[in-house]
Design a protein around this motif. Sequence first.
Motif, PDB file in Angstrom:
ATOM      1  N   GLY A   1       4.397 -13.977   2.099  1.00 46.81           N
ATOM      2  CA  GLY A   1       3.469 -13.115   1.381  1.00 46.81           C
ATOM      3  C   GLY A   1       2.032 -13.291   1.828  1.00 46.81           C
ATOM      4  O   GLY A   1       1.270 -12.321   1.936  1.00 46.81           O
ATOM      5  N   LEU A   2       1.648 -14.527   2.111  1.00 46.63           N
ATOM      6  CA  LEU A   2       0.279 -14.788   2.557  1.00 46.63           C
ATOM      7  C   LEU A   2       0.021 -14.217   3.947  1.00 46.63           C
ATOM      8  O   LEU A   2      -1.091 -13.772   4.250  1.00 46.63           O
ATOM      9  CB  LEU A   2      -0.003 -16.284   2.521  1.00 46.63           C
TER      10      LEU A   2
ATOM     11  N   GLY B   1       5.597  -4.753   0.280  1.00 53.39           N
ATOM     12  CA  GLY B   1       6.462  -5.523  -0.597  1.00 53.39           C
ATOM     13  C   GLY B   1       5.878  -6.825  -1.085  1.00 53.39           C
ATOM     14  O   GLY B   1       6.617  -7.772  -1.349  1.00 53.39           O
ATOM     15  N   VAL B   2       4.558  -6.871  -1.249  1.00 56.12           N
ATOM     16  CA  VAL B   2       3.890  -8.047  -1.809  1.00 56.12           C
ATOM     17  C   VAL B   2       3.016  -7.580  -2.972  1.00 56.12           C
ATOM     18  O   VAL B   2       2.078  -6.799  -2.765  1.00 56.12           O
ATOM     19  CB  VAL B   2       3.024  -8.780  -0.758  1.00 56.12           C
ATOM     20  N   LEU B   3       3.318  -8.039  -4.165  1.00 55.22           N
ATOM     21  CA  LEU B   3       2.563  -7.638  -5.350  1.00 55.22           C
ATOM     22  C   LEU B   3       1.355  -8.544  -5.534  1.00 55.22           C
ATOM     23  O   LEU B   3       1.486  -9.744  -5.781  1.00 55.22           O
ATOM     24  CB  LEU B   3       3.455  -7.712  -6.589  1.00 55.22           C
TER      25      LEU B   3
ATOM     26  N   THR C   1      -0.251  -0.992 -12.124  1.00 53.88           N
ATOM     27  CA  THR C   1      -0.695  -1.573 -10.858  1.00 53.88           C
ATOM     28  C   THR C   1       0.188  -1.120  -9.705  1.00 53.88           C
ATOM     29  O   THR C   1      -0.304  -0.695  -8.656  1.00 53.88           O
ATOM     30  CB  THR C   1      -0.684  -3.109 -10.956  1.00 53.88           C
ATOM     31  N   LEU C   2       1.490  -1.208  -9.885  1.00 54.04           N
ATOM     32  CA  LEU C   2       2.459  -0.819  -8.859  1.00 54.04           C
ATOM     33  C   LEU C   2       3.571  -0.036  -9.558  1.00 54.04           C
ATOM     34  O   LEU C   2       4.315  -0.604 -10.360  1.00 54.04           O
ATOM     35  CB  LEU C   2       3.027  -2.051  -8.157  1.00 54.04           C
TER      36      LEU C   2
ATOM     37  N   ASP D   1      15.430   0.295  -6.854  1.00 54.75           N
ATOM     38  CA  ASP D   1      15.815   0.840  -5.553  1.00 54.75           C
ATOM     39  C   ASP D   1      16.297  -0.238  -4.589  1.00 54.75           C
ATOM     40  O   ASP D   1      16.565   0.045  -3.417  1.00 54.75           O
ATOM     41  CB  ASP D   1      14.644   1.603  -4.934  1.00 54.75           C
ATOM     42  N   GLY D   2      16.392  -1.474  -5.062  1.00 53.65           N
ATOM     43  CA  GLY D   2      16.873  -2.553  -4.219  1.00 53.65           C
ATOM     44  C   GLY D   2      15.811  -3.243  -3.397  1.00 53.65           C
ATOM     45  O   GLY D   2      16.129  -4.128  -2.586  1.00 53.65           O
ATOM     46  N   ASN D   3      14.552  -2.880  -3.576  1.00 56.70           N
ATOM     47  CA  ASN D   3      13.466  -3.577  -2.885  1.00 56.70           C
ATOM     48  C   ASN D   3      13.248  -4.946  -3.515  1.00 56.70           C
ATOM     49  O   ASN D   3      13.233  -5.080  -4.749  1.00 56.70           O
ATOM     50  CB  ASN D   3      12.163  -2.774  -2.977  1.00 56.70           C
ATOM     51  N   ARG D   4      13.063  -5.949  -2.677  1.00 53.61           N
ATOM     52  CA  ARG D   4      12.712  -7.281  -3.166  1.00 53.61           C
ATOM     53  C   ARG D   4      11.245  -7.543  -2.828  1.00 53.61           C
ATOM     54  O   ARG D   4      10.869  -7.604  -1.654  1.00 53.61           O
ATOM     55  CB  ARG D   4      13.620  -8.351  -2.544  1.00 53.61           C
ATOM     56  N   ILE D   5      10.448  -7.664  -3.869  1.00 50.46           N
ATOM     57  CA  ILE D   5       8.990  -7.737  -3.762  1.00 50.46           C
ATOM     58  C   ILE D   5       8.540  -9.155  -4.082  1.00 50.46           C
ATOM     59  O   ILE D   5       8.974  -9.750  -5.078  1.00 50.46           O
ATOM     60  CB  ILE D   5       8.347  -6.727  -4.740  1.00 50.46           C
ATOM     61  N   ILE D   6       7.673  -9.707  -3.246  1.00 48.77           N
ATOM     62  CA  ILE D   6       7.132 -11.042  -3.506  1.00 48.77           C
ATOM     63  C   ILE D   6       6.149 -10.952  -4.668  1.00 48.77           C
ATOM     64  O   ILE D   6       5.229 -10.130  -4.671  1.00 48.77           O
ATOM     65  CB  ILE D   6       6.444 -11.610  -2.251  1.00 48.77           C
ATOM     66  N   ASP D   7       6.353 -11.829  -5.624  1.00 47.64           N
ATOM     67  CA  ASP D   7       5.588 -11.788  -6.872  1.00 47.64           C
ATOM     68  C   ASP D   7       4.391 -12.733  -6.802  1.00 47.64           C
ATOM     69  O   ASP D   7       4.535 -13.941  -6.954  1.00 47.64           O
ATOM     70  CB  ASP D   7       6.499 -12.161  -8.034  1.00 47.64           C
ATOM     71  N   PHE D   8       3.213 -12.171  -6.602  1.00 46.65           N
ATOM     72  CA  PHE D   8       1.970 -12.943  -6.666  1.00 46.65           C
ATOM     73  C   PHE D   8       1.208 -12.619  -7.951  1.00 46.65           C
ATOM     74  O   PHE D   8      -0.026 -12.738  -8.000  1.00 46.65           O
ATOM     75  CB  PHE D   8       1.082 -12.633  -5.453  1.00 46.65           C
TER      76      PHE D   8
END
Length: 459
Positions: free
Chosen positions: A435-436, A406-408, A41-42, A58-65
């Motif tokens: 995220g929304l 950065g939003v999954l 998916t990503l 890589d240090g990215n902080r991704i919102i987990d949906f």
Amino acid sequence: MASTLPALPQSRHLAQPIPGPRSRELQAQRNGEVTSAFGTTLPVFIDRAEGGILQDVDGNRIIDFASGIAVTSVGATNAFVQARVAAQLERFTHTCFMVTEYEGFTEVCRWLNAHTPGSFDKRSALFSTGAEAVENAIKIARAATGRPNVLVFDEAYHGRSLLTMAMTAKENPYKLGFGPFPEQIVRAPNAAPLRWPGGAANAAAEALAEVEGILADHGPESFAAIVIEPIQGEGGFLVPAEGFLAGLRSIADAHGIVFVIDEIQAGMGRTGTLFASEHEGVEADLIVTAKAIGGGLPLSAVTGRAELMNAVHPGGLGGTYAGNPLACAAALGVFEAFEDGSLLDAARVIESVVRAHLEPLLDSVPVVAEVRGRGAMMAIEFADPVTLEPRADVTKAVVAACHAAGVLVLSCGTYGNVIRLLPPLVIGTELLEDGLRVLAEAIVRQSAEASALRDVATA
């Protein structure tokens, strides 16, 4: 178990474009070692996960949906789960319950027997995956009734094994090129209100009439089981019309058919109750659980009426890894996390926040056809406002925009035109709203661009 790592900040952060250079490097290695049949998916590689955040290499902080497709509902680093698994890890990792037994297996079964809907005497059996549990539910129903046929529904998803692929509705990617499939699977319409030909108000009654007709055509006495998801997952997070599940319960009773509810994705607090079927007040003869019950470790279960569960001959159910000790320990941690009710409250709060951000788009963005779901199992569908033709192009563009920001998010639906939201129940409100906002802005922007491209193409 106290973590030696610093707390992961609960905020979205882009240190590199997604995917970053280290993820791209690892992806190249993956392509040389892993079959291409596994989709992605990503294409980022995760280093840590905590709360509502996934941090990549890589240090990215991704919102987990996504919650690992509704698995890490209590969080990917839940303290109750970690403590119980760590304690079990010190004792032993495996013996096989069919060879020498261990208490954790029985404790998980005891909790499921006590907490799944239904006041009747119950027994449980533990397995490893959702598909495995579904198959065993069919085995149990056939053993108990002596009948072969199984009734399933449009838009259903029940797994990737041969039998569960036959039960699953969507052809691509789940069934394409993998046939022939087991027989004795019969499909009926699901009472999905948005697209029901006779209108949403008539969906339940008319769909139930069709079910009765299909059973009559095949002979109701030939059906071992009716199997349905209380909210369809991969099919598009479809919430059935009110009264449909209760009507199926009555039909099953009238014909002596085992009523099986597949709570694999919707269960364990995801919808604001422990089990989604509680919203309808419906009790299954057999209930199938997986995903979130193991808190990230592979565990599944079939729980149901004692007389059905005990109808199978000794040795007829089992599996080498069925109810693995570490997975059982994780499940007991998950159950502990639900004891005070706060996670169920959190699921209901998540629904209210999602609706507040997304429902206004119903009036302002023509291709937004419906916002639906329950608790922390919400979806938004894109379709032509007049014809309801699915707009998978909009879905694809919105998903890509969210990932870049950065939003999954995950897509789903028979036509690939639905975005589903499965945030962990422990996500903070501020992070959820961030995220929304990203999602809503992507919907407004990408739907306008996709519609403009379509207008040019048809001019």
